[in-house]
Design an enzyme around this catalytic site. Structure first.
Site, PDB file in Angstrom:
ATOM      1  CE  LYS A 122      -4.547   0.988   0.221  1.00 17.85           C
ATOM      2  NZ  LYS A 122      -5.444   0.252  -0.117  1.00 17.85           N
ATOM      3  CB  SER A 374      -6.391  -5.377  -9.706  1.00 20.56           C
ATOM      4  OG  SER A 374      -6.338  -3.964  -9.293  1.00 20.56           O
TER       5      SER A 374
HETATM    6  P1  NAD Z   1     -12.811   7.364  -2.871  1.00 22.97           P
HETATM    7  O1  NAD Z   1     -11.900   8.642  -3.171  1.00 22.97           O
HETATM    8  O2  NAD Z   1     -13.378   7.184  -4.857  1.00 22.97           O
HETATM    9  O3  NAD Z   1     -14.457   8.008  -1.924  1.00 22.97           O
HETATM   10  C1  NAD Z   1     -13.754   7.910  -0.869  1.00 22.97           C
HETATM   11  C2  NAD Z   1     -15.607   8.868  -0.332  1.00 22.97           C
HETATM   12  O4  NAD Z   1     -15.556   8.707   0.735  1.00 22.97           O
HETATM   13  C3  NAD Z   1     -15.675  10.664  -1.186  1.00 22.97           C
HETATM   14  O5  NAD Z   1     -16.923  10.138  -1.400  1.00 22.97           O
HETATM   15  C4  NAD Z   1     -15.655  10.786   0.329  1.00 22.97           C
HETATM   16  O6  NAD Z   1     -15.958  12.386   0.317  1.00 22.97           O
HETATM   17  C5  NAD Z   1     -15.869   9.784   1.247  1.00 22.97           C
HETATM   18  N1  NAD Z   1     -15.313  10.568   2.714  1.00 22.97           N
HETATM   19  C6  NAD Z   1     -13.725  10.616   2.700  1.00 22.97           C
HETATM   20  N2  NAD Z   1     -13.827  10.734   4.338  1.00 22.97           N
HETATM   21  C7  NAD Z   1     -14.934  10.786   5.298  1.00 22.97           C
HETATM   22  C8  NAD Z   1     -15.499  11.108   6.019  1.00 22.97           C
HETATM   23  N3  NAD Z   1     -14.443  11.242   7.456  1.00 22.97           N
HETATM   24  N4  NAD Z   1     -16.783  10.485   6.459  1.00 22.97           N
HETATM   25  C9  NAD Z   1     -17.891  10.016   5.422  1.00 22.97           C
HETATM   26  N5  NAD Z   1     -17.157  10.727   4.242  1.00 22.97           N
HETATM   27  C10 NAD Z   1     -16.034  10.976   3.932  1.00 22.97           C
HETATM   28  O7  NAD Z   1     -12.471   6.256  -2.444  1.00 22.97           O
HETATM   29  P2  NAD Z   1     -12.679   5.352  -2.559  1.00 22.97           P
HETATM   30  O8  NAD Z   1     -11.738   4.121  -3.546  1.00 22.97           O
HETATM   31  O9  NAD Z   1     -14.296   4.391  -2.511  1.00 22.97           O
HETATM   32  O10 NAD Z   1     -12.623   4.217  -1.115  1.00 22.97           O
HETATM   33  C11 NAD Z   1     -13.166   4.539   0.154  1.00 22.97           C
HETATM   34  C12 NAD Z   1     -12.442   2.785   0.906  1.00 22.97           C
HETATM   35  O11 NAD Z   1     -12.621   2.124  -0.147  1.00 22.97           O
HETATM   36  C13 NAD Z   1     -11.433   3.120   1.465  1.00 22.97           C
HETATM   37  O12 NAD Z   1     -11.389   2.597   2.137  1.00 22.97           O
HETATM   38  C14 NAD Z   1     -11.002   2.370   0.639  1.00 22.97           C
HETATM   39  O13 NAD Z   1      -9.707   1.428   0.794  1.00 22.97           O
HETATM   40  C15 NAD Z   1     -11.534   0.659   0.335  1.00 22.97           C
HETATM   41  N6  NAD Z   1     -11.312   0.708  -1.033  1.00 22.97           N
HETATM   42  C16 NAD Z   1     -11.538   0.494  -2.502  1.00 22.97           C
HETATM   43  C17 NAD Z   1     -10.960   0.180  -3.276  1.00 22.97           C
HETATM   44  C18 NAD Z   1     -11.292   0.887  -4.719  1.00 22.97           C
HETATM   45  O14 NAD Z   1     -10.975  -0.127  -5.543  1.00 22.97           O
HETATM   46  N7  NAD Z   1     -11.232   1.699  -5.020  1.00 22.97           N
HETATM   47  C19 NAD Z   1     -10.543  -1.397  -3.462  1.00 22.97           C
HETATM   48  C20 NAD Z   1     -10.942  -1.176  -1.845  1.00 22.97           C
HETATM   49  C21 NAD Z   1     -10.981  -1.155  -0.600  1.00 22.97           C
END
Ligand code: NAD
Length: 448
Positions: A122, A374
């Site tokens: 990461k 992925s």
């Molecule tokens: P992203 O940046 O696309 O979206 C994040 C969202 O969370 C946004 O809407 C943002 O406004 C909101 N946010 C940020 N801080 C916040 C808070 N304190 N309270 C409420 N909302 C908040 O990110 P993502 O890729 O959707 O990732 C979200 C989660 O999913 C993370 O924990 C990430 O590690 C996990 N994740 C993502 C992926 C991926 O493929 N993108 C894969 C596995 C896990």
């Protein structure tokens, strides 16, 4: 039933850099809970307690106004026991090494759980990307790759998108890596745009993976979507894609939120309209859209804390870590929680939720759709053979549901939570590699 464990070997480097502290220590603590439910040499756990390598870089960027700013970035290889490191890159003002180490460890477990030939990694940069211009963001992304250098590569470590990073950023990064390598190298990064060798279905894969598990639970428990309410915290890549899929099946999405707060409406929202308006205006408005004309609908403004405490059938944390803790777990009234975010529930909350009989589908399973597609992207980049969206979705569904069934069986057999069962299965897979290398059991017996 628990198995007697041989005593732990003395660590070769007590106090070595990267030893467990804080969030990382709590994250790996979950291994000890799982180890009691499977026959495991203690060296398996010992090998997972320290990351393989940690890189801390400074990233100088010339800003649009001519000023120089130095950003701090990290990349952590937690383990390469089962294959090259795999894991996202996040751009966030609160990113820190302890958090990145935990996230890298979860990637090791997630890839083993889904039986992917990857270890865990990461990375991240301490930055608020919302404060950068598009050109500053591009310079930062490219310079980070220059600094990571040979720490990443298609056979060593393959980054992907995470919080506040997206396909365009992955495209810039792949382009920069290829420029440095002197040859086009699409397999170095996944989650790229299609034009850069991205995979069909990758952008919605994290949400789809969680959705497939909900579909399976609905089948097992006879849920009727129209009578099933859902609240989603975080409305980015993961939150939006699961909202779209659940809405299409008739689930009632009654609350959503982003970093600025949330909206609540008992009758439910039209998810495609919310997504359209959020992506157009960067604001979460309660709307109904027809073509590009959106009209406001009535909804109550709620805070992120209030969203977590709503009485709903399914709660989906899809934003950040540690949002459900010992301080608020007792107030959670959801029937089922599906962790799309990594690490949204801490240990104390886990215990409280289990006592309350709330089913938690754990992150390393629920959000594994992203890394699974992925992996498909990496395979396609290496073979040059690109698959249809139907093919991607078919393979994803088989893998997610197969592993879910195995986790459910372990949970039932031992009467443990799905989280502990998921770690048991991941540990068993990692143990196969550790045993193949040879443990003290092998090296201390006479071979003459
Ligand atoms: P992203 O940046 O696309 O979206 C994040 C969202 O969370 C946004 O809407 C943002 O406004 C909101 N946010 C940020 N801080 C916040 C808070 N304190 N309270 C409420 N909302 C908040 O990110 P993502 O890729 O959707 O990732 C979200 C989660 O999913 C993370 O924990 C990430 O590690 C996990 N994740 C993502 C992926 C991926 O493929 N993108 C894969 C596995 C896990």
């Amino acid at each position: 039933m628990t198995h007697p464990q041989p005593s732990l070997p003395r660590s070769a480097h007590p106090g070595a850099f990267g030893r467990a502290t804080g969030a990382f220590e709590r994250a790996i603590g979950r291994l000890d809970a799982a180890a009691g439910y499977t026959s495991l040499h203690p060296e398996v756990i010992e090998r997972l307690k320290v990351p393989k390598a940690v890189l801390n870089v400074s990233i100088p960027v010339r800003m649009d106004n001519g000023e120089l700013r130095i950003f701090e970035g990290y990349r952590v290889h937690h383990s390469d026991l089962r294959g090259p490191g795999k894991g996202g890159l996040r751009f966030h003002p609160q990113a820190n090494l302890d958090e990145i180490k935990s996230l890298a460890f979860w990637m090791t477990c997630k890839c083993a759980l889904l039986d992917l030939p990857f270890g865990g990694a990461k990375g991240g940069i301490i930055v608020d990307p919302k404060l950068l211009s598009p050109m500053e963001l591009e310079r930062l992304s490219r310079e980070f790759i220059v600094r990571l250098g040979s720490f990443i590569g298609p056979e060593t470590d393959i980054p992907a998108p995470d919080v506040y990073t997206n396909p365009r950023i992955m495209g810039w990064m792949m382009d920069e890596y290829s420029r440095l390598a002197g040859r086009r190298t699409p397999a170095v990064i996944t989650g790229k745009p299609l034009g850069f060798g991205g995979s069909r279905g990758r952008n919605s894969a994290t949400g789809r993976g969680g959705y497939l598990l909900i579909q399976e639970l609905a089948r097992q428990r006879g849920w009727n979507p129209a009578e099933t309410s859902v609240a989603i915290q975080g409305f980015g890549n993961a939150g939006q894609s699961i909202a779209r899929l659940l809405h299409a099946d008739g689930y009632r999405i009654v609350a959503v939120s982003d970093s600025r707060g949330g909206i609540h409406r008992e009758e439910g929202f039209d998810a495609p309209s919310l997504i359209h308006s959020k992506n157009e205006s960067n604001r979460l408005d309660a709307v109904y859209c027809q073509a590009s004309v959106c009209e406001a609908v009535e909804a109550k403004r709620i805070s992120n804390d209030e969203l977590l405490e709503l009485e709903v059938d399914i709660l989906i944390p899809a934003a950040m870590e540690d949002v459900i803790t010992g301080a608020n777990a007792a107030k959670v009234r959801a029937g089922t929680i599906v962790e799309l975010a990594n690490g949204p529930i801490d240990d104390e909350a886990d215990r409280i939720l289990a006592e309350k009989g709330i089913l938690v589908v754990p992150d390393i399973l629920a959000n594994a759709g992203g890394v699974t597609v992925s992996y498909f992207e990496w395979v396609q980049n290496r073979s040059g053979d690109y698959w249809s969206e139907e093919e991607i979705f078919r393979r994803l569904e088989i893998r997610m549901k197969e592993q879910f069934a195995q986790v459910q069986k372990i949970a039932q057999d031992h009467d443990i939570t799905l989280r502990i069962a998921a770690y048991v299965l991941a540990l068993r897979r990692i143990a196969e590699t550790v045993e193949a290398l040879g443990t003290s059991r092998y090296f201390t017996k006479s071979t003459l």
